[in-house]
Design a protein around this motif. Structure first.
Motif, PDB file in Angstrom:
ATOM      1  N   PRO A  66       6.425  14.250   2.796  1.00 32.48           N
ATOM      2  CA  PRO A  66       5.833  15.484   2.265  1.00 32.48           C
ATOM      3  C   PRO A  66       5.039  15.267   0.976  1.00 32.48           C
ATOM      4  CG  PRO A  66       8.141  15.835   2.844  1.00 32.48           C
ATOM      5  CD  PRO A  66       7.867  14.364   2.984  1.00 32.48           C
ATOM      6  N   LYS A  67       5.435  14.283   0.174  1.00 38.08           N
ATOM      7  CA  LYS A  67       4.758  14.025  -1.098  1.00 38.08           C
ATOM      8  C   LYS A  67       3.351  13.440  -0.883  1.00 38.08           C
ATOM      9  CE  LYS A  67       5.243  11.285  -5.309  1.00 38.08           C
ATOM     10  NZ  LYS A  67       5.950  10.210  -5.980  1.00 38.08           N
ATOM     11  N   THR A  68       3.188  12.611   0.139  1.00 36.41           N
ATOM     12  CA  THR A  68       1.925  11.886   0.325  1.00 36.41           C
ATOM     13  C   THR A  68       1.120  12.327   1.546  1.00 36.41           C
ATOM     14  OG1 THR A  68       3.124  10.140   1.516  1.00 36.41           O
ATOM     15  CG2 THR A  68       2.754   9.803  -0.849  1.00 36.41           C
ATOM     16  N   LYS A  69       1.635  13.248   2.319  1.00 41.06           N
ATOM     17  CA  LYS A  69       1.016  13.573   3.611  1.00 41.06           C
ATOM     18  C   LYS A  69      -0.413  14.101   3.520  1.00 41.06           C
ATOM     19  CE  LYS A  69       2.650  18.300   4.180  1.00 41.06           C
ATOM     20  NZ  LYS A  69       3.417  19.204   5.022  1.00 41.06           N
ATOM     21  N   ASN A  70      -0.797  14.677   2.387  1.00 41.80           N
ATOM     22  CA  ASN A  70      -2.146  15.242   2.264  1.00 41.80           C
ATOM     23  C   ASN A  70      -3.183  14.277   1.702  1.00 41.80           C
ATOM     24  OD1 ASN A  70      -1.464  17.770   3.360  1.00 41.80           O
ATOM     25  ND2 ASN A  70      -0.578  18.383   1.408  1.00 41.80           N
ATOM     26  N   ILE A  71      -2.777  13.046   1.414  1.00 41.09           N
ATOM     27  CA  ILE A  71      -3.739  12.055   0.919  1.00 41.09           C
ATOM     28  C   ILE A  71      -4.611  11.618   2.101  1.00 41.09           C
ATOM     29  CG2 ILE A  71      -4.063   9.774  -0.105  1.00 41.09           C
ATOM     30  CD1 ILE A  71      -1.251  10.092  -1.365  1.00 41.09           C
TER      31      ILE A  71
ATOM     32  N   ASP B  99      -6.471   9.659  -4.691  1.00 36.29           N
ATOM     33  CA  ASP B  99      -7.315  10.678  -4.074  1.00 36.29           C
ATOM     34  C   ASP B  99      -7.763  10.259  -2.678  1.00 36.29           C
ATOM     35  OD1 ASP B  99      -7.724  12.639  -6.363  1.00 36.29           O
ATOM     36  OD2 ASP B  99      -8.220  10.722  -7.291  1.00 36.29           O
ATOM     37  N   LEU B 100      -7.768   8.949  -2.419  1.00 36.02           N
ATOM     38  CA  LEU B 100      -8.186   8.414  -1.128  1.00 36.02           C
ATOM     39  C   LEU B 100      -7.533   7.047  -0.935  1.00 36.02           C
ATOM     40  CD1 LEU B 100     -10.102   8.495   1.403  1.00 36.02           C
ATOM     41  CD2 LEU B 100     -11.816   7.365  -0.052  1.00 36.02           C
ATOM     42  N   ILE B 101      -7.124   6.785   0.304  1.00 32.76           N
ATOM     43  CA  ILE B 101      -6.631   5.458   0.673  1.00 32.76           C
ATOM     44  C   ILE B 101      -7.598   4.896   1.710  1.00 32.76           C
ATOM     45  CG2 ILE B 101      -4.775   4.131   1.754  1.00 32.76           C
ATOM     46  CD1 ILE B 101      -2.853   6.410   0.814  1.00 32.76           C
ATOM     47  N   ILE B 102      -8.042   3.676   1.477  1.00 32.37           N
ATOM     48  CA  ILE B 102      -8.861   2.952   2.439  1.00 32.37           C
ATOM     49  C   ILE B 102      -7.981   1.817   2.954  1.00 32.37           C
ATOM     50  CG2 ILE B 102     -10.931   1.550   2.792  1.00 32.37           C
ATOM     51  CD1 ILE B 102     -12.109   2.981   0.286  1.00 32.37           C
ATOM     52  N   THR B 103      -7.864   1.696   4.268  1.00 30.66           N
ATOM     53  CA  THR B 103      -6.992   0.653   4.802  1.00 30.66           C
ATOM     54  C   THR B 103      -7.588  -0.017   6.026  1.00 30.66           C
ATOM     55  OG1 THR B 103      -4.726   0.121   5.478  1.00 30.66           O
ATOM     56  CG2 THR B 103      -5.638   2.179   6.300  1.00 30.66           C
ATOM     57  N   ASN B 104      -7.129  -1.216   6.238  1.00 35.33           N
ATOM     58  CA  ASN B 104      -7.424  -2.006   7.420  1.00 35.33           C
ATOM     59  C   ASN B 104      -6.285  -1.768   8.403  1.00 35.33           C
ATOM     60  OD1 ASN B 104      -8.487  -3.948   9.129  1.00 35.33           O
ATOM     61  ND2 ASN B 104      -8.089  -5.658   7.774  1.00 35.33           N
TER      62      ASN B 104
ATOM     63  N   GLY C 275       0.815  -1.213   0.000  1.00 34.91           N
ATOM     64  CA  GLY C 275       0.000   0.000   0.000  1.00 34.91           C
ATOM     65  C   GLY C 275       0.848   1.262   0.000  1.00 34.91           C
ATOM     66  N   LEU C 276       1.912   1.267   0.813  1.00 37.87           N
ATOM     67  CA  LEU C 276       2.815   2.423   0.872  1.00 37.87           C
ATOM     68  C   LEU C 276       3.481   2.651  -0.478  1.00 37.87           C
ATOM     69  CD1 LEU C 276       4.220   4.603   2.581  1.00 37.87           C
ATOM     70  CD2 LEU C 276       5.922   2.866   3.195  1.00 37.87           C
ATOM     71  N   LYS C 277       3.957   1.579  -1.089  1.00 39.45           N
ATOM     72  CA  LYS C 277       4.609   1.673  -2.399  1.00 39.45           C
ATOM     73  C   LYS C 277       3.635   2.233  -3.447  1.00 39.45           C
ATOM     74  CE  LYS C 277       6.882  -1.184  -5.858  1.00 39.45           C
ATOM     75  NZ  LYS C 277       6.392  -2.239  -6.688  1.00 39.45           N
ATOM     76  N   ARG C 278       2.428   1.689  -3.464  1.00 43.71           N
ATOM     77  CA  ARG C 278       1.435   2.139  -4.453  1.00 43.71           C
ATOM     78  C   ARG C 278       0.976   3.572  -4.195  1.00 43.71           C
ATOM     79  NH1 ARG C 278      -1.328  -2.045  -7.905  1.00 43.71           N
ATOM     80  NH2 ARG C 278       0.024  -3.825  -7.612  1.00 43.71           N
ATOM     81  N   ALA C 279       0.891   3.955  -2.920  1.00 43.10           N
ATOM     82  CA  ALA C 279       0.496   5.334  -2.599  1.00 43.10           C
ATOM     83  C   ALA C 279       1.496   6.314  -3.184  1.00 43.10           C
ATOM     84  CB  ALA C 279       0.390   5.515  -1.086  1.00 43.10           C
ATOM     85  N   LYS C 280       2.786   5.997  -3.072  1.00 39.82           N
ATOM     86  CA  LYS C 280       3.825   6.891  -3.600  1.00 39.82           C
ATOM     87  C   LYS C 280       3.828   6.913  -5.122  1.00 39.82           C
ATOM     88  CE  LYS C 280       6.735   6.634   0.439  1.00 39.82           C
ATOM     89  NZ  LYS C 280       8.086   6.521   0.961  1.00 39.82           N
TER      90      LYS C 280
ATOM     91  N   THR D 249       0.140   4.241   7.462  1.00 40.07           N
ATOM     92  CA  THR D 249      -0.406   5.596   7.507  1.00 40.07           C
ATOM     93  C   THR D 249       0.597   6.570   8.105  1.00 40.07           C
ATOM     94  OG1 THR D 249      -2.647   4.741   7.610  1.00 40.07           O
ATOM     95  CG2 THR D 249      -2.320   7.004   8.387  1.00 40.07           C
ATOM     96  N   LYS D 250       1.289   6.153   9.147  1.00 42.94           N
ATOM     97  CA  LYS D 250       2.308   7.014   9.762  1.00 42.94           C
ATOM     98  C   LYS D 250       3.367   7.394   8.728  1.00 42.94           C
ATOM     99  CE  LYS D 250       5.279   7.226  13.799  1.00 42.94           C
ATOM    100  NZ  LYS D 250       6.670   6.910  13.770  1.00 42.94           N
ATOM    101  N   MET D 251       3.793   6.414   7.926  1.00 43.01           N
ATOM    102  CA  MET D 251       4.818   6.678   6.915  1.00 43.01           C
ATOM    103  C   MET D 251       4.275   7.570   5.793  1.00 43.01           C
ATOM    104  SD  MET D 251       6.704   2.977   6.926  1.00 43.01           S
ATOM    105  CE  MET D 251       8.162   3.449   6.016  1.00 43.01           C
ATOM    106  N   ILE D 252       3.011   7.383   5.434  1.00 50.47           N
ATOM    107  CA  ILE D 252       2.382   8.237   4.418  1.00 50.47           C
ATOM    108  C   ILE D 252       2.306   9.675   4.915  1.00 50.47           C
ATOM    109  CG2 ILE D 252       0.127   8.759   3.356  1.00 50.47           C
ATOM    110  CD1 ILE D 252      -0.152   5.673   2.964  1.00 50.47           C
TER     111      ILE D 252
END
Length: 134
Positions: free
Chosen positions: A75-80, A51-56, A41-46, A68-71
């Motif tokens: 700075p690149k992903t923090k606003n997702i 526009d939205l991440i849904i996670t368990n 998930g982290l790899k794909r988010a980057k 989520t903490k890493m996202i």
């Protein structure tokens, strides 16, 4: 309201739940990309900048809280926005309200348990996608 051209990253290790919710998300007009653990998930988010991440929460390799903490630290992903959708919690309990606050403190945009009907979950997702338009 359709949410065309929106990309949702759906991170959950439960294939049955992904199979159940994904068609609802696609019916919103969104592109849905799935991941089976927090590391993927982290790899794909980057890569995707969805526009939205849904996670368990509880997943193999990397849990949703760590992901989520890493996202949120990048700075690149923090606003997702990250929507925590978990099997943990009872929506009718006093503890649930505390869980919502804890989830927000951990960096999640919103929190809901899988015990809610799919229609309610999808309504919350539509609301989160609409907020990303603002």
């Amino acid at each position: 309201m359709k949410h065309s051209n929106k990309t949702i990253l759906f991170v959950d290790d439960d294939p049955d739940f992904r199979k159940m919710l994904t068609p609802w998300l696609r019916a919103l007009g969104s592109t849905v990309v799935e991941a089976t653990d927090g590391e993927e998930g982290l790899k794909r988010a980057k890569e995707l900048m969805p526009d939205l991440i849904i996670t368990n929460v509880k997943m193999p390799i990397m849990d949703g809280v760590t992901m989520t903490k890493m996202i949120k630290e990048d700075p690149k992903t923090k606003n997702i926005p990250v929507f925590l959708l978990t099997a943990f919690g009872d929506p009718g309990s006093e503890v649930y309200e505390k869980d919502v606050l804890t989830a927000q403190e951990l960096g999640f945009t919103d929190y809901m348990v899988k015990a809610f009907p799919l229609e309610k979950i999808v309504e919350r997702i539509k609301h989160l996608l609409a907020r990303s338009d603002a």
